[in-house]
Design a protein around this motif. Structure first.
Motif, PDB file in Angstrom:
ATOM      1  N   PHE A  18       0.846  -1.195   0.000  1.00  0.00           N
ATOM      2  CA  PHE A  18       0.000   0.000   0.000  1.00  0.00           C
ATOM      3  C   PHE A  18       0.884   1.248   0.000  1.00  0.00           C
ATOM      4  CE2 PHE A  18      -4.470   0.981   0.374  1.00  0.00           C
ATOM      5  CZ  PHE A  18      -4.493   2.296   0.798  1.00  0.00           C
ATOM      6  N   GLN A  19       1.940   1.226   0.800  1.00  0.00           N
ATOM      7  CA  GLN A  19       2.874   2.352   0.855  1.00  0.00           C
ATOM      8  C   GLN A  19       3.604   2.520  -0.481  1.00  0.00           C
ATOM      9  OE1 GLN A  19       3.050   4.547   3.466  1.00  0.00           O
ATOM     10  NE2 GLN A  19       4.166   5.689   1.934  1.00  0.00           N
ATOM     11  N   ARG A  20       3.961   1.400  -1.105  1.00  0.00           N
ATOM     12  CA  ARG A  20       4.616   1.446  -2.425  1.00  0.00           C
ATOM     13  C   ARG A  20       3.717   2.155  -3.428  1.00  0.00           C
ATOM     14  NH1 ARG A  20       4.622  -2.786  -6.853  1.00  0.00           N
ATOM     15  NH2 ARG A  20       6.068  -1.887  -8.347  1.00  0.00           N
ATOM     16  N   MET A  21       2.426   1.831  -3.398  1.00  0.00           N
ATOM     17  CA  MET A  21       1.463   2.476  -4.293  1.00  0.00           C
ATOM     18  C   MET A  21       1.486   3.998  -4.076  1.00  0.00           C
ATOM     19  SD  MET A  21      -2.649   1.796  -4.554  1.00  0.00           S
ATOM     20  CE  MET A  21      -2.962   2.430  -2.902  1.00  0.00           C
ATOM     21  N   PHE A  22       1.487   4.433  -2.812  1.00  0.00           N
ATOM     22  CA  PHE A  22       1.563   5.862  -2.503  1.00  0.00           C
ATOM     23  C   PHE A  22       2.872   6.473  -3.017  1.00  0.00           C
ATOM     24  CE2 PHE A  22      -1.454   6.816   1.315  1.00  0.00           C
ATOM     25  CZ  PHE A  22      -2.536   6.401   0.579  1.00  0.00           C
ATOM     26  N   ASP A  23       3.978   5.760  -2.837  1.00  0.00           N
ATOM     27  CA  ASP A  23       5.280   6.268  -3.289  1.00  0.00           C
ATOM     28  C   ASP A  23       5.304   6.472  -4.806  1.00  0.00           C
ATOM     29  OD1 ASP A  23       6.144   6.224  -0.652  1.00  0.00           O
ATOM     30  OD2 ASP A  23       7.241   4.331  -0.871  1.00  0.00           O
ATOM     31  N   CYS A  24       4.727   5.534  -5.539  1.00  0.00           N
ATOM     32  CA  CYS A  24       4.665   5.651  -7.002  1.00  0.00           C
ATOM     33  C   CYS A  24       3.836   6.877  -7.396  1.00  0.00           C
ATOM     34  CB  CYS A  24       4.076   4.388  -7.623  1.00  0.00           C
ATOM     35  SG  CYS A  24       5.104   2.919  -7.397  1.00  0.00           S
ATOM     36  N   ALA A  30       3.095   6.779 -13.358  1.00  0.00           N
ATOM     37  CA  ALA A  30       1.854   6.038 -13.575  1.00  0.00           C
ATOM     38  C   ALA A  30       2.101   4.569 -13.904  1.00  0.00           C
ATOM     39  CB  ALA A  30       1.047   6.694 -14.693  1.00  0.00           C
ATOM     40  N   HIS A  31       3.189   4.264 -14.585  1.00  0.00           N
ATOM     41  CA  HIS A  31       3.448   2.854 -14.920  1.00  0.00           C
ATOM     42  C   HIS A  31       3.830   2.066 -13.672  1.00  0.00           C
ATOM     43  CE1 HIS A  31       2.738   3.148 -19.173  1.00  0.00           C
ATOM     44  NE2 HIS A  31       3.359   4.310 -19.135  1.00  0.00           N
ATOM     45  N   ALA A  32       4.645   2.643 -12.813  1.00  0.00           N
ATOM     46  CA  ALA A  32       4.984   1.973 -11.552  1.00  0.00           C
ATOM     47  C   ALA A  32       3.740   1.876 -10.668  1.00  0.00           C
ATOM     48  CB  ALA A  32       6.098   2.725 -10.825  1.00  0.00           C
ATOM     49  N   TYR A  33       2.913   2.928 -10.676  1.00  0.00           N
ATOM     50  CA  TYR A  33       1.665   2.907  -9.913  1.00  0.00           C
ATOM     51  C   TYR A  33       0.787   1.753 -10.401  1.00  0.00           C
ATOM     52  CZ  TYR A  33      -2.803   4.474  -7.960  1.00  0.00           C
ATOM     53  OH  TYR A  33      -4.000   4.537  -7.288  1.00  0.00           O
ATOM     54  N   ALA A  34       0.601   1.648 -11.710  1.00  0.00           N
ATOM     55  CA  ALA A  34      -0.235   0.593 -12.284  1.00  0.00           C
ATOM     56  C   ALA A  34       0.334  -0.796 -12.008  1.00  0.00           C
ATOM     57  CB  ALA A  34      -0.413   0.814 -13.782  1.00  0.00           C
ATOM     58  N   LYS A  52     -10.517  -0.637 -16.588  1.00  0.00           N
ATOM     59  CA  LYS A  52     -10.364  -2.090 -16.638  1.00  0.00           C
ATOM     60  C   LYS A  52      -8.991  -2.425 -17.177  1.00  0.00           C
ATOM     61  CE  LYS A  52     -15.257  -2.967 -17.197  1.00  0.00           C
ATOM     62  NZ  LYS A  52     -16.300  -3.645 -17.947  1.00  0.00           N
ATOM     63  N   GLY A  53      -8.174  -2.985 -16.296  1.00  0.00           N
ATOM     64  CA  GLY A  53      -6.847  -3.421 -16.698  1.00  0.00           C
ATOM     65  C   GLY A  53      -5.752  -2.444 -16.330  1.00  0.00           C
ATOM     66  N   ARG A  54      -4.555  -3.004 -16.221  1.00  0.00           N
ATOM     67  CA  ARG A  54      -3.375  -2.230 -15.827  1.00  0.00           C
ATOM     68  C   ARG A  54      -3.052  -1.132 -16.845  1.00  0.00           C
ATOM     69  NH1 ARG A  54       1.442  -5.996 -14.757  1.00  0.00           N
ATOM     70  NH2 ARG A  54       0.403  -6.377 -12.779  1.00  0.00           N
ATOM     71  N   LYS A  55      -3.197  -1.438 -18.138  1.00  0.00           N
ATOM     72  CA  LYS A  55      -2.867  -0.457 -19.177  1.00  0.00           C
ATOM     73  C   LYS A  55      -3.768   0.774 -19.075  1.00  0.00           C
ATOM     74  CE  LYS A  55      -2.143  -0.047 -24.121  1.00  0.00           C
ATOM     75  NZ  LYS A  55      -3.153   0.438 -25.020  1.00  0.00           N
ATOM     76  N   ALA A  56      -5.074   0.553 -18.926  1.00  0.00           N
ATOM     77  CA  ALA A  56      -6.008   1.676 -18.789  1.00  0.00           C
ATOM     78  C   ALA A  56      -5.700   2.474 -17.527  1.00  0.00           C
ATOM     79  CB  ALA A  56      -7.445   1.165 -18.768  1.00  0.00           C
ATOM     80  N   ASN A  57      -5.327   1.774 -16.448  1.00  0.00           N
ATOM     81  CA  ASN A  57      -4.963   2.426 -15.191  1.00  0.00           C
ATOM     82  C   ASN A  57      -3.754   3.340 -15.415  1.00  0.00           C
ATOM     83  OD1 ASN A  57      -3.916   2.991 -12.594  1.00  0.00           O
ATOM     84  ND2 ASN A  57      -4.711   1.094 -11.765  1.00  0.00           N
ATOM     85  N   ALA A  58      -2.717   2.819 -16.060  1.00  0.00           N
ATOM     86  CA  ALA A  58      -1.499   3.603 -16.297  1.00  0.00           C
ATOM     87  C   ALA A  58      -1.778   4.811 -17.187  1.00  0.00           C
ATOM     88  CB  ALA A  58      -0.421   2.723 -16.934  1.00  0.00           C
ATOM     89  N   ASP A 121       2.550 -15.372  -7.149  1.00  0.00           N
ATOM     90  CA  ASP A 121       3.997 -15.645  -7.229  1.00  0.00           C
ATOM     91  C   ASP A 121       4.746 -15.048  -6.039  1.00  0.00           C
ATOM     92  OD1 ASP A 121       3.672 -17.020  -9.679  1.00  0.00           O
ATOM     93  OD2 ASP A 121       3.723 -15.109 -10.775  1.00  0.00           O
ATOM     94  N   GLY A 122       4.142 -15.141  -4.855  1.00  0.00           N
ATOM     95  CA  GLY A 122       4.795 -14.702  -3.629  1.00  0.00           C
ATOM     96  C   GLY A 122       4.699 -13.224  -3.330  1.00  0.00           C
ATOM     97  N   ALA A 123       4.029 -12.453  -4.194  1.00  0.00           N
ATOM     98  CA  ALA A 123       3.923 -11.004  -3.983  1.00  0.00           C
ATOM     99  C   ALA A 123       2.458 -10.574  -3.983  1.00  0.00           C
ATOM    100  CB  ALA A 123       4.679 -10.259  -5.084  1.00  0.00           C
ATOM    101  N   TRP A 124       2.156  -9.565  -3.182  1.00  0.00           N
ATOM    102  CA  TRP A 124       0.800  -9.034  -3.113  1.00  0.00           C
ATOM    103  C   TRP A 124       0.589  -7.980  -4.189  1.00  0.00           C
ATOM    104  CZ3 TRP A 124      -2.961 -11.187  -0.369  1.00  0.00           C
ATOM    105  CH2 TRP A 124      -2.596 -12.047   0.664  1.00  0.00           C
ATOM    106  N   LEU A 125      -0.570  -8.045  -4.859  1.00  0.00           N
ATOM    107  CA  LEU A 125      -0.995  -7.053  -5.844  1.00  0.00           C
ATOM    108  C   LEU A 125      -2.448  -6.709  -5.543  1.00  0.00           C
ATOM    109  CD1 LEU A 125       0.391  -8.683  -9.116  1.00  0.00           C
ATOM    110  CD2 LEU A 125       1.299  -6.657  -7.972  1.00  0.00           C
ATOM    111  N   PHE A 126      -2.878  -5.555  -6.010  1.00  0.00           N
ATOM    112  CA  PHE A 126      -4.265  -5.158  -5.836  1.00  0.00           C
ATOM    113  C   PHE A 126      -5.041  -5.529  -7.092  1.00  0.00           C
ATOM    114  CE2 PHE A 126      -2.105  -1.792  -3.140  1.00  0.00           C
ATOM    115  CZ  PHE A 126      -2.220  -2.560  -1.989  1.00  0.00           C
ATOM    116  N   SER A 127      -6.134  -6.272  -6.906  1.00  0.00           N
ATOM    117  CA  SER A 127      -6.915  -6.779  -8.026  1.00  0.00           C
ATOM    118  C   SER A 127      -8.193  -5.976  -8.261  1.00  0.00           C
ATOM    119  CB  SER A 127      -7.271  -8.246  -7.772  1.00  0.00           C
ATOM    120  OG  SER A 127      -7.988  -8.771  -8.850  1.00  0.00           O
ATOM    121  N   ALA A 128      -8.681  -5.326  -7.234  1.00  0.00           N
ATOM    122  CA  ALA A 128      -9.864  -4.472  -7.355  1.00  0.00           C
ATOM    123  C   ALA A 128      -9.676  -3.277  -6.431  1.00  0.00           C
ATOM    124  CB  ALA A 128     -11.130  -5.238  -6.987  1.00  0.00           C
TER     125      ALA A 128
END
Length: 160
Positions: A18-24, A30-34, A52-58, A121-128
């Protein structure tokens, strides 16, 4: 297998993500944020727009970081975190965006976020991600609340 429901390191890892998201966001990247989100993320913005999707987010966030949100800083915190399974967590957070000319975030811009985190794969990501502006009740909501609130029953005095 370790049960993530009782694993403090998993809680810490989600808070760190969550903190990483804020740092980005602070960097305006935007690409690191996405990249904090899954490839197929569902991201609902405070105004109801649905990315919808990482690309649209970025793409959407890069336009914001290059424009009105240039130099902005997210302020917020996780208010609850509940594991739905070893690799899925439900997060609630509150916060606001401090614009570059503000000393602190405007209280009228506070939002609540509902976030679903998944471990891949051992790492947390946000899906929604659902972002909703917190607003005081309007006149209609106040009226509905008053109409729905049970009234105390009047006690009749016994007849003499």
């Amino acid at each position: 297998m370790t049960n993530a429901l009782h694993e403090p390191t998993e809680v810490a890892a989600i808070h760190a993500h969550f903190q990483r998201m804020f740092d980005c966001w602070r960097r305006g990247d935007a690409h690191a944020y996405a990249d904090c989100f899954t490839e197929d993320v569902d991201y609902v913005v405070f105004d109801g727009s649905h990315l919808k999707g990482r690309k649209a987010n970025a793409e959407a966030h890069q336009a914001l970081f290059d424009g009105v949100l240039r130099g902005s800083v997210p302020e917020g915190k996780v208010t609850s975190l509940r594991f739905l399974g070893p690799d899925v967590a439900l997060i609630h957070a509150v916060g606001a965006i401090k614009l570059r000319w503000q000393r602190k975030a405007n209280a009228s811009r506070q939002s609540i976020q509902t976030v679903v985190a998944v471990k891949r794969d051992g790492a947390w990501l946000f899906s929604a991600f659902q972002n909703t502006r917190i607003q005081p009740p309007n006149a209609f909501a106040r009226l509905m609340l008053r109409l729905m609130t049970p009234k105390p029953r009047a006690r009749l005095s016994p007849a003499r």
